[in-house]
Design a protein around this motif. Structure first.
Motif, short mmCIF file in Angstrom:
data_model
loop_
_atom_site.label_atom_id
_atom_site.label_comp_id
_atom_site.label_asym_id
_atom_site.label_seq_id
_atom_site.Cartn_x
_atom_site.Cartn_y
_atom_site.Cartn_z
N LEU A 271 43.71 12.58 41.25
CA LEU A 271 43.72 12.97 39.84
C LEU A 271 42.44 13.70 39.47
CD1 LEU A 271 45.26 12.90 37.16
CD2 LEU A 271 44.10 10.72 36.66
N LEU A 272 41.29 13.22 39.96
CA LEU A 272 40.03 13.89 39.66
C LEU A 272 40.05 15.33 40.17
CD1 LEU A 272 37.17 13.78 38.48
CD2 LEU A 272 36.39 12.94 40.71
N ASP A 273 40.51 15.53 41.40
CA ASP A 273 40.58 16.90 41.95
C ASP A 273 41.45 17.79 41.08
OD1 ASP A 273 38.94 16.14 44.05
OD2 ASP A 273 40.59 15.93 45.48
N VAL B 41 40.07 23.29 36.97
CA VAL B 41 39.79 24.33 35.98
C VAL B 41 38.33 24.78 36.01
CG1 VAL B 41 41.68 23.58 34.49
CG2 VAL B 41 39.37 22.70 34.09
N TYR B 42 37.48 24.06 36.74
CA TYR B 42 36.06 24.39 36.85
C TYR B 42 35.79 25.20 38.11
CZ TYR B 42 35.05 21.09 33.13
OH TYR B 42 35.02 20.46 31.93
N LYS B 43 34.81 26.07 38.05
CA LYS B 43 34.34 26.75 39.25
C LYS B 43 33.86 25.69 40.24
CE LYS B 43 34.64 30.84 37.24
NZ LYS B 43 35.87 31.53 37.31
N PRO B 44 34.10 25.88 41.53
CA PRO B 44 33.74 24.83 42.51
C PRO B 44 32.29 24.34 42.42
CG PRO B 44 35.11 26.48 43.56
CD PRO B 44 34.80 27.00 42.17
N PRO C 152 23.62 19.70 42.07
CA PRO C 152 22.64 20.18 43.05
C PRO C 152 21.68 21.22 42.48
CG PRO C 152 24.90 20.43 43.87
CD PRO C 152 24.99 19.95 42.46
N GLU C 153 22.21 22.11 41.61
CA GLU C 153 21.37 23.11 40.95
C GLU C 153 22.08 23.58 39.69
OE1 GLU C 153 20.80 26.46 43.52
OE2 GLU C 153 22.91 26.98 43.51
N SER C 154 21.30 24.08 38.76
CA SER C 154 21.89 24.56 37.52
C SER C 154 22.82 25.74 37.79
CB SER C 154 20.78 24.99 36.55
OG SER C 154 21.37 25.54 35.39
N CYS C 155 23.91 25.80 37.06
CA CYS C 155 24.86 26.90 37.23
C CYS C 155 24.53 28.09 36.35
CB CYS C 155 26.28 26.40 36.93
SG CYS C 155 26.57 25.98 35.21
N GLU D 175 24.10 20.71 30.34
CA GLU D 175 24.62 19.82 31.38
C GLU D 175 25.26 18.58 30.76
OE1 GLU D 175 21.47 21.33 34.75
OE2 GLU D 175 20.89 19.73 33.37
N PHE D 176 24.68 18.07 29.69
CA PHE D 176 25.26 16.95 28.95
C PHE D 176 26.69 17.28 28.55
CE2 PHE D 176 24.23 13.26 26.09
CZ PHE D 176 25.39 13.24 25.34
N ASN D 177 26.86 18.46 27.96
CA ASN D 177 28.18 18.86 27.48
C ASN D 177 29.16 19.09 28.63
OD1 ASN D 177 30.35 19.83 26.02
ND2 ASN D 177 29.17 21.30 24.86
N LEU D 178 28.74 19.76 29.69
CA LEU D 178 29.63 19.98 30.84
C LEU D 178 30.08 18.65 31.45
CD1 LEU D 178 27.84 22.95 32.63
CD2 LEU D 178 30.14 22.97 31.66
N CYS D 179 29.16 17.73 31.60
CA CYS D 179 29.51 16.42 32.17
C CYS D 179 30.41 15.63 31.23
CB CYS D 179 28.25 15.64 32.51
SG CYS D 179 27.31 16.39 33.87
#
Length: 180
Positions: free
Chosen positions: A9-11, A16-19, A51-54, A66-70
């Motif tokens: 389900l998580l996958d 919809v997100y970039k890898p 691992p690093e900022s997008c 990052e707060f919002n994306l997570c």
């Protein structure tokens, strides 16, 4: 009721997100009643790796983007899990197909507040999201589900930041809002 990690389900939720921006790695969901009832709550606890900022050079700390994306990744997953397992009456007429159709176009943040209390590097950390209130309403152009949520993130046991987010979701069902 407790639900262990659901990788399949998580996958599907994160597709919809970039890898390189799929930060949520594992989940556990706990349901204590229904958020439409006083004291009811559904909680997701997740483990994250960034691992690093997008989008920016290394800032050295977990930030509002990052707060919002997570948050969004936890939110999409907890709604999908709630639909799959029947955890909220508000989603009683939703199928998984309804969720997939509505994941991006019909789920809206209507109020977002975040507070940062102390520094957090934010590369390997935990996050929690609680659905604490659910309501169904006529949105003027169809039924809406309103969710009040609380979330928090930390690297140690104590949270470094937290937030409150209110969301609106277009419901697939037509007709009047059902009585509780």
């Amino acid at each position: 009721m407790e639900y262990e990690h659901d990788q399949a389900l998580l996958d599907q939720v994160l597709r919809v997100y970039k890898p390189h921006t799929r930060y949520l790695n594992s989940t556990a969901v706990t349901a204590k009643g229904d958020p439409q009832d006083e004291g009811g709550m559904v909680r997701l606890r997740g483990a994250f790796d960034i691992p690093e900022s997008c989008y920016i050079d290394e800032t050295g700390h977990f930030n509002a983007v990052e707060f919002n994306l997570c948050f969004n990744q936890m939110y999409y997953f907890i709604v999908a899990k709630s639909v799959k397992e029947g955890l909220l009456r508000a989603f009683g007429d939703w199928s998984m197909e309804d969720f997939w159709k509505r994941q991006l176009p019909d789920m809206f943040i209507v109020d977002f507040r975040s507070t940062f209390r102390r520094h957090m590097h934010g590369r390997h950390f935990w996050g929690e999201l609680d659905i604490v209130k659910a309501q169904q309403r006529d949105g003027g152009n169809g039924r809406m589900i309103l969710l009040n949520t609380q979330c928090r993130y930390g690297e140690a046991e104590k949270a470094a930041c937290h937030g409150e987010v209110r969301l609106a979701l277009k419901s697939p069902a037509a007709g009047p809002v059902p009585s509780p």
